[in-house]
Design a protein around this motif. Structure first.
Motif: not given
Length: 245
Positions: A90-108
């Motif tokens: 994620a440090a090398a590719h910061p756009w992965l952070v919002p991509a991971a956050c988008a999965a949060a509602p489904f994990v919830a």
């Protein structure tokens, strides 16, 4: 001792194809697959395993069952391992952070159903399918392929894996339910039309998926046979996506 080691690996066998097929499709559809994909795959699978154990711990702890303890350590260790792979990426590719956050509602949603002890609910299964298929454009993007080049493959994965949720129920837990069978067949007919609109080449595998949804329920197939059929169907999807897109 061996049993303890195996207890760290989630026993949801059908989930592994759903986790790996979209990922592999996105990786090898991209122009530059590389070591970053290996790190992402490790973080992806470790994250799934950690979430599985955390949800099982929550489900059992909510019922004051001592068996919750055996999920605590795997959840923490696997979560830490996921972070070890994921944070540098994620440090090398910061756009992965919002991509991971988008999965949060489904994990919830999955966590809520686990807490209620209803992991087998249809909605819970469908909620798990969405982030599993959304990893395809993430893996593709990591290799330099934009969303415009990967969205059709991601939708095809979504159409297939969403269909496995009701279909597998007609083979095992809902094998006596005519309503489930009719719903599964109807869904697969719609999925065939939608997949064909994405690419005429997808008509062949999706016709086979419709046929297995219509013919196999009620034949008393063992779970191992059902699983083997789904492995073949998943492999056919991956091969078609790589050949077509």
């Amino acid at each position: 001792m061996a049993r303890g080691r195996y207890d760290w690996v989630p026993d949801q066998h059908g989930a592994w194809a759903m986790l790996t097929v979209p990922f592999l499709a996105g990786t090898f559809l991209s122009p530059r697959p590389g070591w970053a994909h290996a790190a992402l795959l490790a973080a992806w699978l470790l994250g799934y395993a950690a979430a599985f154990h955390a949800q099982q711990w929550l489900r059992l702890h909510a019922r004051a069952l001592r068996s919750a303890r055996r999920h605590g350590r795997p959840a923490l260790v696997l979560g830490a391992a996921c972070a070890a792979f994921g944070l540098p990426l994620a440090a090398a590719h910061p756009w992965l952070v919002p991509a991971a956050c988008a999965a949060a509602p489904f994990v919830a949603v999955n966590t809520l159903y686990a807490w209620r002890g209803r992991e087998r609910a249809l909605v819970n299964g469908l909620a798990a399918v969405v982030p599993a298929c959304a990893v395809l454009p993430v893996a593709a993007g990591l290799g330099g392929l934009g969303p415009g080049g990967s969205w059709r493959a991601a939708v095809a994965c979504l159409l297939y894996f969403a269909g496995t949720v009701p279909y597998v129920k007609t083979m095992i837990r809902e094998r006596r339910s005519r309503a489930y069978r009719r719903g599964s067949v109807a869904y697969h007919a719609v999925a065939l039309a939608a997949a064909t609109a994405l690419s005429p080449w997808l008509a062949a595998p999706f016709t086979a998926y419709l046929a297995r949804a219509a013919v196999l329920p009620g034949r008393g197939l063992r779970p191992a046979v059902v699983g083997a059929v789904e492995i073949g169907c998943s492999a056919a999807l991956l091969g078609t996506l790589l050949a077509v897109f």
